[in-house]
Design a protein around this motif. Structure first.
Motif, short mmCIF file in Angstrom:
data_model
loop_
_atom_site.label_atom_id
_atom_site.label_comp_id
_atom_site.label_asym_id
_atom_site.label_seq_id
_atom_site.Cartn_x
_atom_site.Cartn_y
_atom_site.Cartn_z
N ARG A 171 0.83 -1.21 0.00
CA ARG A 171 0.00 0.00 0.00
C ARG A 171 0.86 1.26 0.00
N LEU A 172 1.82 1.33 0.92
CA LEU A 172 2.62 2.54 1.02
C LEU A 172 3.59 2.70 -0.15
N SER A 173 4.15 1.61 -0.64
CA SER A 173 5.05 1.73 -1.79
C SER A 173 4.27 2.13 -3.04
N GLY A 174 2.99 1.70 -3.12
CA GLY A 174 2.15 2.13 -4.23
C GLY A 174 1.84 3.61 -4.17
N ARG A 175 1.71 4.13 -2.96
CA ARG A 175 1.40 5.56 -2.79
C ARG A 175 2.62 6.44 -3.07
N PHE A 176 3.81 6.00 -2.61
CA PHE A 176 4.98 6.88 -2.69
C PHE A 176 6.03 6.41 -3.69
N ALA A 177 5.86 5.25 -4.28
CA ALA A 177 6.80 4.71 -5.28
C ALA A 177 8.22 4.60 -4.72
N VAL A 178 8.32 4.13 -3.47
CA VAL A 178 9.62 3.91 -2.82
C VAL A 178 9.57 2.58 -2.07
N PRO A 179 10.73 2.00 -1.74
CA PRO A 179 10.73 0.78 -0.95
C PRO A 179 10.25 1.04 0.48
N VAL A 180 9.58 0.06 1.07
CA VAL A 180 8.98 0.20 2.40
C VAL A 180 9.34 -1.02 3.24
N TRP A 181 9.66 -0.78 4.51
CA TRP A 181 9.94 -1.86 5.45
C TRP A 181 9.07 -1.68 6.69
N VAL A 182 8.56 -2.81 7.21
CA VAL A 182 7.65 -2.79 8.36
C VAL A 182 8.17 -3.78 9.40
N ASP A 183 8.09 -3.40 10.67
CA ASP A 183 8.52 -4.28 11.76
C ASP A 183 7.61 -4.04 12.95
N ASN A 184 7.69 -4.93 13.95
CA ASN A 184 6.88 -4.68 15.14
C ASN A 184 7.49 -3.54 15.95
N ASP A 185 6.67 -2.93 16.78
CA ASP A 185 7.07 -1.69 17.44
C ASP A 185 8.26 -1.85 18.37
N VAL A 186 8.41 -2.99 19.02
CA VAL A 186 9.51 -3.13 19.98
C VAL A 186 10.85 -3.29 19.26
N ASN A 187 10.87 -4.00 18.14
CA ASN A 187 12.10 -4.05 17.35
C ASN A 187 12.50 -2.66 16.86
N VAL A 188 11.50 -1.89 16.48
CA VAL A 188 11.76 -0.53 16.02
C VAL A 188 12.30 0.34 17.16
N LEU A 189 11.75 0.17 18.36
CA LEU A 189 12.26 0.89 19.53
C LEU A 189 13.70 0.49 19.82
N ALA A 190 13.98 -0.81 19.76
CA ALA A 190 15.34 -1.28 20.02
C ALA A 190 16.32 -0.70 19.00
N LEU A 191 15.91 -0.64 17.75
CA LEU A 191 16.77 -0.09 16.70
C LEU A 191 16.99 1.39 16.92
N GLY A 192 15.94 2.12 17.31
CA GLY A 192 16.09 3.54 17.58
C GLY A 192 17.07 3.80 18.70
N GLU A 193 17.00 2.99 19.75
CA GLU A 193 17.93 3.14 20.86
C GLU A 193 19.36 2.81 20.41
N LEU A 194 19.50 1.75 19.64
CA LEU A 194 20.81 1.33 19.16
C LEU A 194 21.48 2.40 18.32
N ARG A 195 20.72 3.06 17.47
CA ARG A 195 21.30 4.03 16.54
C ARG A 195 21.50 5.42 17.14
N THR A 196 20.88 5.72 18.28
CA THR A 196 20.96 7.08 18.81
C THR A 196 21.49 7.16 20.24
#
Length: 422
Positions: A171-196
């Motif tokens: 849906r989102l790649s169709g709207r914006f014509a770009v690659p899209v990645w989706v993950d569960n919220d806790v993995n995303v939180l862990a990644l945010g902490e790791l990178r910042t």
């Protein structure tokens, strides 16, 4: 050392991305690559517009070497951190610096069409609001339920009716014509902490534990998010605990940790105590507001209510007991605690720490640090942004779009050839 690709292109770019004005001689030393290879890769990245010169470093006896930096303004990535009751949407440059963001209430139970429709509107509005904005290169999304990472589709998410198997990426790649990645919220939180968070990056092996409406954990091993075979690693909220053997969880099972220690459980039990006369303070809050939340339980504890204090201590003890098992099994250097229940006060945090240090193996806790998230709620948006950035610059993918200078217009880049991206 491994450079990620045969010619070291990703390794050179990563070193430039992660350093402040690194020089070519420094790249040669740090990456154990020949001077010719480094020079060729730098030239390739400069020709593609990803790397630019940033002045010169002090000379050590010859011509002063050029400092190199990522051209962060070459493109934009969008991030969306969708929670059970609210979401944050933002756009960032290629360094991960968030340039604009919007926070809104949302009910994820409304279904994917209204929620993702609003995400689309906000991303478009934020990009249009940036003067002279470069093109959008990718989108990262976090959602509060299990996600099959390879397909970016939720799988039987307990609090997301109507989302099971929904094609978020398409849906989102169709709207914006770009690659899209989706993950569960806790993995995303862990990644945010790791990178910042420098402490998280230095630890390399860490656990991110979120205690909000539900409970979940994100695992980072060797600086990479560990998702497991299907993407559901770390779902500790549905680990069975004996204290919950008669409580039905929202997932349909009986005895889950989340059913007795999550935010929804605290709100439920707090209301029960208020209505039964077990807590005068919570009864007062219930009468005034017409309902109770986990934050109200914490507020009652801050006012000295013994029933609320006991509830939070019990929740922390139960979570800490399960976490202690993970600490002994996984031996992380850092445990980061996040979510509304943790950020609301110190009661749960103290009980978790006490349980982990008391019940884990002594060797596993010798150097262990247990800390609240530095970013708080902002970690979700940061993680969604870096989910897209790490994927765009990943081995096996960078070389696919670099010749054209941009991944914009290439939604086909998103399906993953490799199982781990970060």
């Amino acid at each position: 050392m491994s450079t990620g690709t045969p010619d070291g292109l990703v390794a050179v770019l990563d070193a430039i991305r992660n350093a402040d004005g690194v020089t070519q001689p420094q790249l040669v030393q740090r990456l154990d690559l020949g001077r010719t290879v480094v020079a060729q890769r730098v030239a390739q990245l400069e020709a593609a517009g990803l790397v630019v010169q940033d002045g010169r470093a002090p000379s050590s006896g010859g011509r002063a070497p050029r400092r190199l930096r990522l051209r962060a303004g070459a493109g934009l990535v969008a991030g969306a951190d969708v929670g059970a009751t609210g979401m944050a949407v933002g756009v960032a440059d290629l360094s991960g610096r968030v340039l604009a963001t919007v926070h809104e209430p949302v009910d994820v139970a409304d279904g994917p069409d209204p929620v993702l429709g609003r995400v689309e509107e906000l991303v478009a509005r934020l990009v249009e609001g940036l003067p002279g904005a470069p093109p959008l290169w990718g989108v990262g999304v976090g959602v509060p339920g299990p996600v099959e990472f390879a397909t970016s589709r939720p799988v039987a998410p307990p609090i997301m009716p109507g989302w099971d198997g929904y094609p978020i990426r398409e849906r989102l790649s169709g709207r914006f014509a770009v690659p899209v990645w989706v993950d569960n919220d806790v993995n995303v939180l862990a990644l945010g902490e790791l990178r910042t968070n420098p402490a998280a990056a230095a630890a390399g092996d860490l656990l991110y534990l979120k205690i909000g409406t539900g409970i979940g954990a994100g695992l980072v091993s060797g600086g990479r998010v560990h998702r497991g075979v299907n993407g559901c690693a770390g779902d500790i909220g549905h680990v069975a605990v004996t204290e919950a053997d008669s409580v039905i969880c929202r997932c349909g099972n009986v005895g889950c940790l989340e059913a007795v220690a999550g935010g929804a459980a605290l709100a439920r039990d707090g209301r029960r105590l208020a209505e039964s006369g077990g807590s005068a303070v919570m009864a007062e809050i219930l009468a005034h507001r017409g309902g109770l939340t986990a934050a109200d339980v914490t507020a009652a504890a801050e006012r000295g209510d013994p029933a609320a204090t006991a509830m939070l201590a019990r929740a922390g003890r139960l979570v800490g007991g399960t976490l202690a098992t993970l600490v002994s099994f996984y031996n992380p250097g850092l445990v980061v605690l996040g979510g509304g229940v943790v950020h609301a006060g110190d009661h749960v945090l103290a009980a978790i720490r006490e349980s982990v240090y008391r019940r884990s193996l002594p060797l596993a806790t010798r150097t262990l640090r247990i800390e609240p998230s530095l970013l708080g709620e902002a970690a979700g948006l940061a993680g969604a942004v870096h989910l897209a950035l790490d994927a765009l610059f990943a081995p096996g993918r960078l070389s696919r779009w670099l010749p054209s200078g941009s991944p914009a217009g290439r939604p086909d880049l998103a399906p993953d050839a490799e199982p781990a991206l970060v």
